[in-house]
Write an enzyme that holds these catalytic residues in place. Structure first.
Site, PDB file in Angstrom:
ATOM      1  N   SER A  77      19.482   2.447  -0.390  1.00  0.00           N
ATOM      2  CA  SER A  77      19.313   2.030  -2.000  1.00  0.00           C
ATOM      3  C   SER A  77      17.885   1.488  -2.167  1.00  0.00           C
ATOM      4  O   SER A  77      17.598   1.218  -3.455  1.00  0.00           O
ATOM      5  CB  SER A  77      20.091   1.182  -2.277  1.00  0.00           C
ATOM      6  OG  SER A  77      20.093  -0.334  -1.524  1.00  0.00           O
ATOM      7  N   SER A 113      19.017   7.962  -9.527  1.00  0.00           N
ATOM      8  CA  SER A 113      18.630   6.834  -9.913  1.00  0.00           C
ATOM      9  C   SER A 113      17.256   7.172 -11.027  1.00  0.00           C
ATOM     10  O   SER A 113      16.866   8.397 -11.009  1.00  0.00           O
ATOM     11  CB  SER A 113      17.652   6.153  -8.698  1.00  0.00           C
ATOM     12  OG  SER A 113      16.665   5.423  -9.069  1.00  0.00           O
ATOM     13  N   ASN A 114      16.891   6.121 -11.588  1.00  0.00           N
ATOM     14  CA  ASN A 114      15.819   6.107 -12.427  1.00  0.00           C
ATOM     15  C   ASN A 114      14.615   6.664 -11.646  1.00  0.00           C
ATOM     16  O   ASN A 114      13.592   7.413 -12.101  1.00  0.00           O
ATOM     17  CB  ASN A 114      15.392   5.254 -13.405  1.00  0.00           C
ATOM     18  CG  ASN A 114      14.949   4.011 -12.380  1.00  0.00           C
ATOM     19  OD1 ASN A 114      13.912   3.505 -12.285  1.00  0.00           O
ATOM     20  ND2 ASN A 114      16.157   3.382 -12.093  1.00  0.00           N
ATOM     21  N   HIS A 115      14.485   6.552 -10.423  1.00  0.00           N
ATOM     22  CA  HIS A 115      13.333   6.818  -9.579  1.00  0.00           C
ATOM     23  C   HIS A 115      13.371   8.182  -9.329  1.00  0.00           C
ATOM     24  O   HIS A 115      12.355   8.805  -8.752  1.00  0.00           O
ATOM     25  CB  HIS A 115      13.457   6.046  -8.271  1.00  0.00           C
ATOM     26  CG  HIS A 115      13.374   4.464  -8.691  1.00  0.00           C
ATOM     27  ND1 HIS A 115      12.353   4.033  -9.174  1.00  0.00           N
ATOM     28  CD2 HIS A 115      14.450   3.514  -8.597  1.00  0.00           C
ATOM     29  CE1 HIS A 115      12.387   2.598  -9.339  1.00  0.00           C
ATOM     30  NE2 HIS A 115      13.715   2.368  -8.907  1.00  0.00           N
ATOM     31  N   TYR A 142      12.310   7.736  -1.669  1.00  0.00           N
ATOM     32  CA  TYR A 142      13.841   7.414  -2.331  1.00  0.00           C
ATOM     33  C   TYR A 142      14.016   8.073  -3.490  1.00  0.00           C
ATOM     34  O   TYR A 142      15.172   8.915  -3.483  1.00  0.00           O
ATOM     35  CB  TYR A 142      13.772   6.063  -2.681  1.00  0.00           C
ATOM     36  CG  TYR A 142      15.166   5.538  -3.337  1.00  0.00           C
ATOM     37  CD1 TYR A 142      16.391   5.319  -2.783  1.00  0.00           C
ATOM     38  CD2 TYR A 142      14.916   5.121  -4.564  1.00  0.00           C
ATOM     39  CE1 TYR A 142      17.396   5.038  -3.517  1.00  0.00           C
ATOM     40  CE2 TYR A 142      16.139   4.761  -5.189  1.00  0.00           C
ATOM     41  CZ  TYR A 142      17.311   4.747  -4.835  1.00  0.00           C
ATOM     42  OH  TYR A 142      18.586   4.514  -5.385  1.00  0.00           O
ATOM     43  N   ARG A 182      11.420  -6.002 -16.696  1.00  0.00           N
ATOM     44  CA  ARG A 182      11.676  -4.664 -16.988  1.00  0.00           C
ATOM     45  C   ARG A 182      13.062  -4.552 -16.805  1.00  0.00           C
ATOM     46  O   ARG A 182      13.570  -3.501 -17.517  1.00  0.00           O
ATOM     47  CB  ARG A 182      11.046  -3.970 -15.572  1.00  0.00           C
ATOM     48  CG  ARG A 182      11.435  -2.334 -15.365  1.00  0.00           C
ATOM     49  CD  ARG A 182      10.735  -1.777 -14.188  1.00  0.00           C
ATOM     50  NE  ARG A 182      11.113  -0.564 -14.135  1.00  0.00           N
ATOM     51  CZ  ARG A 182      11.934  -0.247 -13.121  1.00  0.00           C
ATOM     52  NH1 ARG A 182      12.494  -1.079 -12.601  1.00  0.00           N
ATOM     53  NH2 ARG A 182      12.353   1.120 -13.035  1.00  0.00           N
TER      54      ARG A 182
END
Length: 274
Positions: A77, A113-115, A142, A182
Site C-alpha cells: 500500500s 489509487s490517486n497515485h 506504487y 491534503r
C-alpha cells in the site's frame, strides 16, 4: 436464498479492517484473506478467515472457490522496491484475477489509487473535477503498479466478460487528519467507502468501470459522476475537520501542484509512510 460470499483480499489492512464491520449484511458471508493475523469471528458475524498471499496461485484458487464477488485490496500500500512492487502488486493482481476467472467469479472490484495519476495537476481539474478515467500519470513505482492493475482489470473485463470496477481511492482512514491539509481533498470516509463498495457490488452489469473513491469533500478535485452512475452517494465531507487542521503546513512545490502530493517528490523505491 443462498448466502452471498464476498472474498476480500488484504482484509487485515487499513481499508479492509475498516470495511469488515461495515460490509456485514444479512445473507452475506465475508471471506477474509490476508497473510497477517486477523481477529476471529465475533458472535453472529458471518466471516471465513483465510491465511494466504495474493501471489500464491493455490491459495488464491482456494480463496476464490465458491465466492460470488471479489474485492481486491491486497498488496503493498506504499512505495517499495521495483522487484517487490512488481511481484506483489502487479503479478499478484494477475494471480488474483486468474483465480477469479477460473472460479467463475463475475463481479470484481479492484483497489487502485490517486497515485496512478499522481502527476496530473490539481489546477487542471475542471469544474467537475478530474474525470475518473483520466489516463495514467503515475508518481511512483506504487503508482505504476496501480496503473497496471487498472489495465489488467480492463483486459479481464473485455476478454472474459467479467464485471470489473476499479476504484482510484484517495485516502481512506477514520478521519483525514493523518494526511494533514491534503486529506481535506482526498478523504474517503469509512462509511462512504462502504457505500461505494456496496454500489460496486450491486450495480447491474457495469462491465468495466473506472471510478474515484472519495467523499464529497468541499476541496475535492475528483469527479464523482462516474461513481454516482453506479449508485454511490456520499454522505460525508472532510471539511468538518478543517478547524482541527488549521495552521498545519500543507505540501509545497510539486507536492502541492499535483494529485499525488508528497509522493511526487519522495524517493523512488523507498518506503514512505505518507
Amino acid at each position: 436464498m443462498p448466502d452471498q460470499r464476498v472474498l476480500i483480499t488484504g482484509s487485515a489492512g487499513v481499508v479492509g479492517t475498516l470495511m469488515r464491520p461495515r460490509l456485514r449484511r444479512e445473507g452475506r458471508v465475508l471471506r477474509l484473506l490476508d497473510l497477517a493475523d486477523q481477529p476471529a469471528a465475533e458472535d453472529g458475524e458471518a466471516v471465513e478467515i483465510m491465511t494466504g498471499s495474493v501471489t500464491d496461485p493455490d491459495a488464491m484458487a482456494a480463496a476464490c472457490a465458491g465466492a460470488d464477488a471479489l474485492i481486491h485490496l491486497g498488496g503493498l500500500s506504499r512505495e517499495a522496491s521495483w522487484d517487490a512492487t512488481l511481484d506483489v502488486n502487479i503479478n499478484g493482481t494477475h494471480t488474483v484475477l486468474e483465480a477469479a476467472r477460473e472460479a467463475g467469479i463475475r463481479r470484481v472490484v479492484l483497489a487502485s489509487s490517486n497515485h496512478a495519476v499522481g502527476f496530473r495537476r490539481n489546477d487542471e481539474a475542471g469544474e467537475s473535477g478530474h474525470p475518473a478515467d483520466s489516463s495514467p500519470r503515475p508518481d511512483t513505482y506504487y503508482g505504476v503498479s496501480k496503473a497496471a492493475i487498472e489495465a489488467l482489470g480492463s483486459l479481464y473485463a473485455s476478454r472474459f466478460d467479467m464485471d470489473v470496477i476499479v476504484i482510484r481511492i484517495g485516502s481512506c482512514f477514520e478521519t483525514p487528519l493523518p494526511l494533514g491539509p491534503r486529506g481535506l481533498a482526498t478523504w474517503l470516509s469509512p462509511d462512504d467507502g462502504a457505500r461505494l463498495f456496496e454500489a460496486c457490488l450491486s450495480a447491474p452489469s457495469p462491465g468495466y468501470r473506472l471510478i474515484w473513491g472519495v467523499s464529497d469533500n468541499t476541496r475535492r478535485v475528483y469527479s464523482l459522476a462516474e461513481a454516482e452512475a453506479l449508485g454511490y452517494k456520499s454522505h460525508d465531507n472532510a471539511e468538518v475537520y478543517a478547524d482541527q487542521l488549521a495552521g498545519q503546513p500543507g505540501p509545497t512545490g510539486a507536492a502541492a501542484e499535483h494529485l499525488g502530493g508528497p509522493f511526487c517528490t519522495a524517493p523512488l523505491g523507498v518506503f514512505n509512510p505518507l
